[in-house]
Scaffold this active site. Sequence first.
Site, PDB file in Angstrom:
ATOM      1  N   ARG A 100       6.557  -6.318 -10.576  1.00 31.43           N
ATOM      2  CA  ARG A 100       7.639  -6.837 -11.239  1.00 31.43           C
ATOM      3  C   ARG A 100       7.368  -8.323 -11.391  1.00 31.43           C
ATOM      4  NH1 ARG A 100       8.695  -2.273 -12.331  1.00 31.43           N
ATOM      5  NH2 ARG A 100      10.466  -1.078 -12.251  1.00 31.43           N
ATOM      6  N   GLU A 139      11.788  -9.804 -19.483  1.00 30.11           N
ATOM      7  CA  GLU A 139      11.041  -8.772 -20.631  1.00 30.11           C
ATOM      8  C   GLU A 139      11.793  -8.751 -21.497  1.00 30.11           C
ATOM      9  OE1 GLU A 139       9.389  -5.792 -18.192  1.00 30.11           O
ATOM     10  OE2 GLU A 139       8.213  -7.019 -16.978  1.00 30.11           O
ATOM     11  N   MET A 185       0.809  -1.300   0.089  1.00 30.07           N
ATOM     12  CA  MET A 185       0.099  -0.036  -0.188  1.00 30.07           C
ATOM     13  C   MET A 185       0.893   1.201  -0.080  1.00 30.07           C
ATOM     14  SD  MET A 185      -2.908   1.099  -0.251  1.00 30.07           S
ATOM     15  CE  MET A 185      -4.388   0.105   0.447  1.00 30.07           C
ATOM     16  N   GLY A 186       1.533   1.352  -1.225  1.00 32.97           N
ATOM     17  CA  GLY A 186       2.275   2.699  -1.310  1.00 32.97           C
ATOM     18  C   GLY A 186       1.493   3.946  -2.298  1.00 32.97           C
ATOM     19  N   ARG A 187       2.043   4.448  -2.684  1.00 32.42           N
ATOM     20  CA  ARG A 187       1.335   5.845  -3.406  1.00 32.42           C
ATOM     21  C   ARG A 187       0.354   5.135  -4.436  1.00 32.42           C
ATOM     22  NH1 ARG A 187       7.071   8.920  -3.529  1.00 32.42           N
ATOM     23  NH2 ARG A 187       7.660   6.606  -3.691  1.00 32.42           N
ATOM     24  N   ILE A 188       0.724   4.093  -5.207  1.00 29.29           N
ATOM     25  CA  ILE A 188       0.127   3.411  -6.258  1.00 29.29           C
ATOM     26  C   ILE A 188      -1.129   2.711  -5.622  1.00 29.29           C
ATOM     27  CG2 ILE A 188       0.112   2.250  -8.472  1.00 29.29           C
ATOM     28  CD1 ILE A 188       3.071   2.820  -8.886  1.00 29.29           C
ATOM     29  N   HIS A 205       4.208  -4.343 -20.280  1.00 32.64           N
ATOM     30  CA  HIS A 205       4.851  -3.384 -18.846  1.00 32.64           C
ATOM     31  C   HIS A 205       4.558  -2.004 -19.481  1.00 32.64           C
ATOM     32  CE1 HIS A 205       8.097  -3.046 -15.820  1.00 32.64           C
ATOM     33  NE2 HIS A 205       7.312  -2.066 -15.794  1.00 32.64           N
TER      34      HIS A 205
END
Length: 320
Positions: free
Chosen positions: A238, A267, A155-158, A286
């Site tokens: 990721r 990737e 639960m960070g900014r995004i 991505h």
Amino acid sequence: MKPTLYICREMPEEVIVPLRDVYEVDMWHSSSEAVPRDVLLQKVATADALWTVISDQITEEVLDIASHLKIIVNMAVGYNNIDVKAAKERGIMVTNTPDVLTETTADLAFALLMATARDLMGAENALREGRWTSWEPLGFTGVDVFGATLGIVGMGRIGEAVMRRAKGFDMTVLYHNRSRKHETEEMYGCQYVELPDLLAKSDFVLILVPYTAETEGLIGKKELNQMKETAILINVARGGIVDEEDLFHALHTKKIYAAGLDVFETEPVPLDHPLLTLPNVTVLPHIGSASIRTRMAMMKLNVEALQSWAKGEEPSHRVC
Ligand code: DGY
């Protein structure tokens, strides 16, 4: 003499122009193909500053050659492509591009969640391939997003930005994070739970943790088995955070319902990757931060960091 800057991917000239006043700028000539390793090694040997993107692996081997290097500006919020510890030991500063991509990445995360829930890509392909023969009572059906339970791992900014979107869909939001976010809980009514609890209760599990040694393989067989058979896994962080072999098995044997993946261990993902053979996987290349405005804002942050360093000032968004 101006310091030398090597840019590992072709950037628009209008972005680079202000840097030409303060740097001798050298740039890889392609925006779509990664700079080959041998070219990177050769360029880094004389560069004072380096502009990287997430596919440029700045390992100890690279840093050992980079005897002049003072600053790396990474055009991403994640910086797992750089050996930050080794950079720090060599007195090389590293910057990233947080904040400017928060809302765009949250948009994509939510779009992928919805596309996976309703199998939009499968439905579109069916239409284009002439398999839409009539209105079928149970044709092209998926699962509901509205009113479902969303479990956010990280639960960070995004994560917070996705949660705001989820609230508009009347979703119950559970989260798991290294530390509890009491203010966020009060503001949005989300609930902190331990990971097994989140996995067991969520209809959608969204992976948003940074990729570190601790989070590598965080979601494997055991965790996938803890999820509901009707649940959907979304990964926009990721690839290495989820064990792809275990995920393939869980999807193939219907241990979980579906997955939406914007990121992969390797990737670009090889076209013969087993996950690409499954109908219950929605895949993207991505593109979390890929809106024109956001990518331009990320470039601007890199330019500003380079300008600050050239003036002897402290660049913003240092990670070391
Ligand atoms: C990031 O910023 O870390 C994204 O994955 C690339 O935009």
